[in-house]
Design an enzyme around this catalytic site. Structure first.
Site, PDB file in Angstrom:
ATOM      1  N   VAL A 102       0.904  -1.148   0.000  1.00  0.00           N
ATOM      2  CA  VAL A 102       0.000   0.000   0.000  1.00  0.00           C
ATOM      3  C   VAL A 102       0.947   1.202   0.000  1.00  0.00           C
ATOM      4  CG1 VAL A 102      -1.776   1.254   1.265  1.00  0.00           C
ATOM      5  CG2 VAL A 102      -1.830  -1.251   1.201  1.00  0.00           C
ATOM      6  N   PRO A 103       1.152   1.800  -1.174  1.00  0.00           N
ATOM      7  CA  PRO A 103       2.285   2.716  -1.375  1.00  0.00           C
ATOM      8  C   PRO A 103       2.143   4.115  -0.789  1.00  0.00           C
ATOM      9  CG  PRO A 103       1.009   2.570  -3.369  1.00  0.00           C
ATOM     10  CD  PRO A 103       0.389   1.594  -2.394  1.00  0.00           C
ATOM     11  N   CYS A 104       2.180   4.195   0.522  1.00  0.00           N
ATOM     12  CA  CYS A 104       2.088   5.505   1.180  1.00  0.00           C
ATOM     13  C   CYS A 104       3.328   6.361   0.890  1.00  0.00           C
ATOM     14  CB  CYS A 104       1.888   5.339   2.679  1.00  0.00           C
ATOM     15  SG  CYS A 104       3.143   4.372   3.509  1.00  0.00           S
ATOM     16  N   HIS A 105       4.416   5.727   0.447  1.00  0.00           N
ATOM     17  CA  HIS A 105       5.622   6.489   0.108  1.00  0.00           C
ATOM     18  C   HIS A 105       5.420   7.364  -1.127  1.00  0.00           C
ATOM     19  CE1 HIS A 105       5.923   2.716  -2.178  1.00  0.00           C
ATOM     20  NE2 HIS A 105       6.606   3.418  -3.076  1.00  0.00           N
TER      21      HIS A 105
END
Length: 156
Positions: free
Chosen positions: A118-121
């Protein structure tokens, strides 16, 4: 709940999950023994290895994170950010239908239990600055550079 540890270019990752899906993936600040990977986590470990080798842009894993309904809504929206792209917290709030929820969206982003998958970056400040990353800004920078379609080479 099963646990696996894998070494990545930016630290050891801890992967937790069971037959219902992955519940958490986090980067650690200390080394852990890799050990035997539980069968239920083999595919996750394989997909992570492919990601770090530059062979995978999307994950196809069953996810089962714990969180509030709002947090899950934010985490679901994060998964729509394409590989190699970024959005601002403001843009993300607008996509979720409430520009005034920017702080709540940022807080939910910070509570994301599924590192990289889950690409919060991929969420940055409105001015393009790297802000707010639980794994540390150096790791966020590394991940964004790893996903960048333009690879910077050293001149020296």
């Amino acid at each position: 709940m099963e646990t696996a540890y894998i070494e990545t270019p930016i630290g050891f990752a801890e992967i937790k999950g069971d037959e219902n899906g992955l519940s958490s993936i986090s980067v650690l600040n200390e080394n852990k023994p890799k050990g035997i990977v539980p069968e239920v986590l083999e595919d996750a470990v394989y997909q992570f290895q492919e990601y770090f080798e530059g062979k995978r842009q999307n994950f196809t894993l069953k996810l089962n994170p714990e969180g509030t309904d709002f947090q899950k809504k934010v985490w679901e929206k994060l998964q729509s950010i394409p590989f190699g792209k970024t959005v601002s917290y403001l843009e993300l709030s607008k996509q979720l239908g409430d520009v005034k929820a920017i702080r709540a969206v940022a807080a939910a982003n910070g509570k994301n239990p599924l590192w990289i998958v889950v690409p919060c970056h991929r969420v940055i400040g409105s001015n393009g600055d790297l802000v707010g990353y639980a794994g540390g800004l150096a790791r966020k920078k590394w991940l964004l550079e790893h996903e960048s379609p333009v690879k910077q080479t050293s001149l020296f």
